[in-house]
Design a protein around this motif. Sequence first.
Motif, PDB file in Angstrom:
ATOM      1  N   GLN A 180      85.141   7.104  44.560  1.00  0.00           N
ATOM      2  CA  GLN A 180      85.652   8.306  43.901  1.00  0.00           C
ATOM      3  C   GLN A 180      84.981   8.519  42.546  1.00  0.00           C
ATOM      4  O   GLN A 180      84.796   9.657  42.100  1.00  0.00           O
ATOM      5  N   ALA A 181      84.575   7.426  41.897  1.00  0.00           N
ATOM      6  CA  ALA A 181      83.896   7.531  40.598  1.00  0.00           C
ATOM      7  C   ALA A 181      82.387   7.705  40.747  1.00  0.00           C
ATOM      8  O   ALA A 181      81.669   7.733  39.739  1.00  0.00           O
ATOM      9  N   GLY A 182      81.897   7.781  41.981  1.00  0.00           N
ATOM     10  CA  GLY A 182      80.461   7.992  42.191  1.00  0.00           C
ATOM     11  C   GLY A 182      79.654   6.723  42.207  1.00  0.00           C
ATOM     12  O   GLY A 182      78.415   6.773  42.153  1.00  0.00           O
ATOM     13  N   ASN A 183      80.307   5.563  42.289  1.00  0.00           N
ATOM     14  CA  ASN A 183      79.574   4.297  42.305  1.00  0.00           C
ATOM     15  C   ASN A 183      79.162   3.919  43.726  1.00  0.00           C
ATOM     16  O   ASN A 183      79.871   4.206  44.696  1.00  0.00           O
ATOM     17  N   VAL A 184      78.014   3.239  43.825  1.00  0.00           N
ATOM     18  CA  VAL A 184      77.499   2.733  45.100  1.00  0.00           C
ATOM     19  C   VAL A 184      77.208   1.254  44.939  1.00  0.00           C
ATOM     20  O   VAL A 184      76.523   0.847  43.990  1.00  0.00           O
ATOM     21  N   SER A 185      77.715   0.458  45.860  1.00  0.00           N
ATOM     22  CA  SER A 185      77.427  -0.977  45.870  1.00  0.00           C
ATOM     23  C   SER A 185      76.745  -1.305  47.191  1.00  0.00           C
ATOM     24  O   SER A 185      77.365  -1.245  48.253  1.00  0.00           O
ATOM     25  N   ALA A 186      75.458  -1.611  47.130  1.00  0.00           N
ATOM     26  CA  ALA A 186      74.669  -1.890  48.331  1.00  0.00           C
ATOM     27  C   ALA A 186      74.325  -3.369  48.373  1.00  0.00           C
ATOM     28  O   ALA A 186      73.704  -3.892  47.441  1.00  0.00           O
ATOM     29  N   ALA A 187      74.707  -4.035  49.451  1.00  0.00           N
ATOM     30  CA  ALA A 187      74.421  -5.468  49.625  1.00  0.00           C
ATOM     31  C   ALA A 187      74.944  -6.284  48.443  1.00  0.00           C
ATOM     32  O   ALA A 187      74.315  -7.244  48.004  1.00  0.00           O
ATOM     33  N   ALA A 188      76.091  -5.873  47.913  1.00  0.00           N
ATOM     34  CA  ALA A 188      76.699  -6.597  46.791  1.00  0.00           C
ATOM     35  C   ALA A 188      78.217  -6.413  46.856  1.00  0.00           C
ATOM     36  O   ALA A 188      78.713  -5.441  47.426  1.00  0.00           O
ATOM     37  N   LYS A 189      78.953  -7.369  46.287  1.00  0.00           N
ATOM     38  CA  LYS A 189      80.405  -7.248  46.144  1.00  0.00           C
ATOM     39  C   LYS A 189      80.670  -6.941  44.677  1.00  0.00           C
ATOM     40  O   LYS A 189      80.598  -7.826  43.828  1.00  0.00           O
ATOM     41  N   THR A 190      80.940  -5.669  44.403  1.00  0.00           N
ATOM     42  CA  THR A 190      80.970  -5.220  43.020  1.00  0.00           C
ATOM     43  C   THR A 190      82.348  -4.709  42.622  1.00  0.00           C
ATOM     44  O   THR A 190      82.990  -3.982  43.374  1.00  0.00           O
ATOM     45  N   LYS A 191      82.767  -5.107  41.450  1.00  0.00           N
ATOM     46  CA  LYS A 191      83.960  -4.569  40.818  1.00  0.00           C
ATOM     47  C   LYS A 191      83.518  -3.684  39.656  1.00  0.00           C
ATOM     48  O   LYS A 191      82.766  -4.129  38.775  1.00  0.00           O
ATOM     49  N   PHE A 192      83.967  -2.422  39.651  1.00  0.00           N
ATOM     50  CA  PHE A 192      83.603  -1.491  38.586  1.00  0.00           C
ATOM     51  C   PHE A 192      84.811  -1.227  37.688  1.00  0.00           C
ATOM     52  O   PHE A 192      85.915  -0.989  38.175  1.00  0.00           O
ATOM     53  N   TYR A 193      84.572  -1.267  36.383  1.00  0.00           N
ATOM     54  CA  TYR A 193      85.604  -0.951  35.400  1.00  0.00           C
ATOM     55  C   TYR A 193      85.036   0.081  34.425  1.00  0.00           C
ATOM     56  O   TYR A 193      83.947  -0.125  33.855  1.00  0.00           O
ATOM     57  N   GLU A 194      85.756   1.173  34.241  1.00  0.00           N
ATOM     58  CA  GLU A 194      85.323   2.237  33.320  1.00  0.00           C
ATOM     59  C   GLU A 194      83.835   2.572  33.532  1.00  0.00           C
ATOM     60  O   GLU A 194      83.059   2.723  32.580  1.00  0.00           O
ATOM     61  N   SER A 195      83.440   2.707  34.772  1.00  0.00           N
ATOM     62  CA  SER A 195      82.038   2.946  35.116  1.00  0.00           C
ATOM     63  C   SER A 195      81.954   4.023  36.192  1.00  0.00           C
ATOM     64  O   SER A 195      82.842   4.134  37.047  1.00  0.00           O
ATOM     65  N   ALA A 196      80.880   4.807  36.154  1.00  0.00           N
ATOM     66  CA  ALA A 196      80.734   5.897  37.125  1.00  0.00           C
ATOM     67  C   ALA A 196      79.263   6.143  37.440  1.00  0.00           C
ATOM     68  O   ALA A 196      78.371   5.900  36.609  1.00  0.00           O
ATOM     69  N   ASN A 197      79.017   6.602  38.680  1.00  0.00           N
ATOM     70  CA  ASN A 197      77.696   7.086  39.113  1.00  0.00           C
ATOM     71  C   ASN A 197      76.603   6.024  39.030  1.00  0.00           C
ATOM     72  O   ASN A 197      75.449   6.324  38.726  1.00  0.00           O
ATOM     73  N   ASN A 198      76.974   4.777  39.310  1.00  0.00           N
ATOM     74  CA  ASN A 198      76.015   3.676  39.263  1.00  0.00           C
ATOM     75  C   ASN A 198      75.617   3.233  40.667  1.00  0.00           C
ATOM     76  O   ASN A 198      76.361   3.422  41.637  1.00  0.00           O
ATOM     77  N   LEU A 199      74.441   2.614  40.754  1.00  0.00           N
ATOM     78  CA  LEU A 199      73.995   1.962  41.986  1.00  0.00           C
ATOM     79  C   LEU A 199      73.771   0.490  41.694  1.00  0.00           C
ATOM     80  O   LEU A 199      73.040   0.134  40.757  1.00  0.00           O
ATOM     81  N   VAL A 200      74.410  -0.378  42.493  1.00  0.00           N
ATOM     82  CA  VAL A 200      74.231  -1.827  42.363  1.00  0.00           C
ATOM     83  C   VAL A 200      73.684  -2.357  43.682  1.00  0.00           C
ATOM     84  O   VAL A 200      74.212  -2.055  44.753  1.00  0.00           O
ATOM     85  N   HIS A 201      72.613  -3.140  43.614  1.00  0.00           N
ATOM     86  CA  HIS A 201      71.994  -3.717  44.809  1.00  0.00           C
ATOM     87  C   HIS A 201      71.573  -5.142  44.475  1.00  0.00           C
ATOM     88  O   HIS A 201      70.895  -5.378  43.486  1.00  0.00           O
ATOM     89  N   THR A 202      71.991  -6.099  45.305  1.00  0.00           N
ATOM     90  CA  THR A 202      71.611  -7.497  45.081  1.00  0.00           C
ATOM     91  C   THR A 202      70.944  -8.055  46.337  1.00  0.00           C
ATOM     92  O   THR A 202      71.103  -7.517  47.433  1.00  0.00           O
ATOM     93  N   SER A 203      70.222  -9.143  46.171  1.00  0.00           N
ATOM     94  CA  SER A 203      69.460  -9.729  47.275  1.00  0.00           C
ATOM     95  C   SER A 203      70.360 -10.449  48.271  1.00  0.00           C
ATOM     96  O   SER A 203      69.966 -10.711  49.394  1.00  0.00           O
ATOM     97  N   SER A 204      71.564 -10.793  47.863  1.00  0.00           N
ATOM     98  CA  SER A 204      72.562 -11.356  48.767  1.00  0.00           C
ATOM     99  C   SER A 204      73.919 -10.854  48.290  1.00  0.00           C
ATOM    100  O   SER A 204      74.015 -10.196  47.254  1.00  0.00           O
ATOM    101  N   LEU A 205      74.958 -11.139  49.041  1.00  0.00           N
ATOM    102  CA  LEU A 205      76.275 -10.603  48.696  1.00  0.00           C
ATOM    103  C   LEU A 205      76.862 -11.311  47.479  1.00  0.00           C
ATOM    104  O   LEU A 205      77.829 -12.069  47.556  1.00  0.00           O
ATOM    105  N   LYS A 206      76.261 -11.059  46.331  1.00  0.00           N
ATOM    106  CA  LYS A 206      76.736 -11.662  45.090  1.00  0.00           C
ATOM    107  C   LYS A 206      77.912 -10.867  44.538  1.00  0.00           C
ATOM    108  O   LYS A 206      78.044  -9.669  44.747  1.00  0.00           O
TER     109      LYS A 206
END
Length: 351
Positions: A286-312
């Motif tokens: 809903q905040a526009g965040n994308v987490s690709a190949a990662a386990k990501t927690k977003f706080y006060e963040s929007a419209n970001n892309l996170v990608h890691t080489s393994s499910l970090k």
Amino acid sequence: MNQTNYLVIMAGGIGSRFWPVSTAQTPKQFLDMLGTGRTLFQHTVDRFKTICPPENILVVTSESYTEIVKEQCPELLDANILAEPCMRNTAPCIAYASYKIKKLNPKANIVVSPADHLIEDLDIFRKEVEKGLEFTANNKAILTLGISPTRPETGYGYIETTDKDADIARVAAFKEKPNLATAQEYLSQGGYYWNAGIFFWSVSTIIAAFEKYNPTLATTFQKGFDQLNTPQENTFIREEFPKCESISIDYSVMEKADNLFVQKATFSWSDLGTWGSLWEKSTKSQAGNVSAAAKTKFYESANNLVHTSSLKQVIIQGLDDYIVVESKGTLLICKKQEEQRIKEFLKDLEG
């Protein structure tokens, strides 16, 4: 399935704008960038399986990547994996494949596609590819696909058509990547399409075009024609291919040809050239965040892309409109609007 249909996949680029995940050793086309379990190259092969038989699929790639191609698509013939000893842009790449196909089947009808695009609406795509192949089978024409623009995109080249109401029309002009004001004008006027870099032609038509518009390149491959599809092919290519001028098919043929047409396409398309384009095509929170190949927690963040080489596990706080990518010991944190500088960052590291 039409046995005279051939597919040429261009798979030799290094995808430097997707660094640090995409590297010269393993470029983006051979990576699962979408998190589907299939690489971009495998998706490209998959989408053409109803168009032409596997033995009619040729892949032009760097000789450094031939084993990757074999591993990812073992159904392809080894003889149809064309190994470039060096990068020479798209005109020599296409000429090599075209002369090889001519020797296999002088009545061949060809579609050429990059290996790293994202195409959705596959049923529509296949129908429009079949329509394009039918057109070039019955006309001595060079045909390119034009994608109906959905926004004033400044990252793509455009094709202007002579008839904005026709499904297939003559090309009026190719346009370089525009600024925002020009892109908005294209969108409002109509008759302008994104250049997808997907081409159709009969083998006789494209070879006639090389002979007319780039006779030096044509002479090179005609000289080695008898060696193609024989054990001597590799020796010929290693000796002669590096001598070819490095030039795109656009400059070599497309912008000179007088039998050039564009077919309006309606399927969803992206060339996935940048991290930003991957963010645009991904499912967002809903905040526009994308987490690709990662386990990501977003706080006060929007419209970001996170990608890691393994499910970090990744924690992001207070970022807005950023790219965060980790791969093989390298961490990149970059504003999305500055992602064109990624090549600069890589060059500085290689310094």
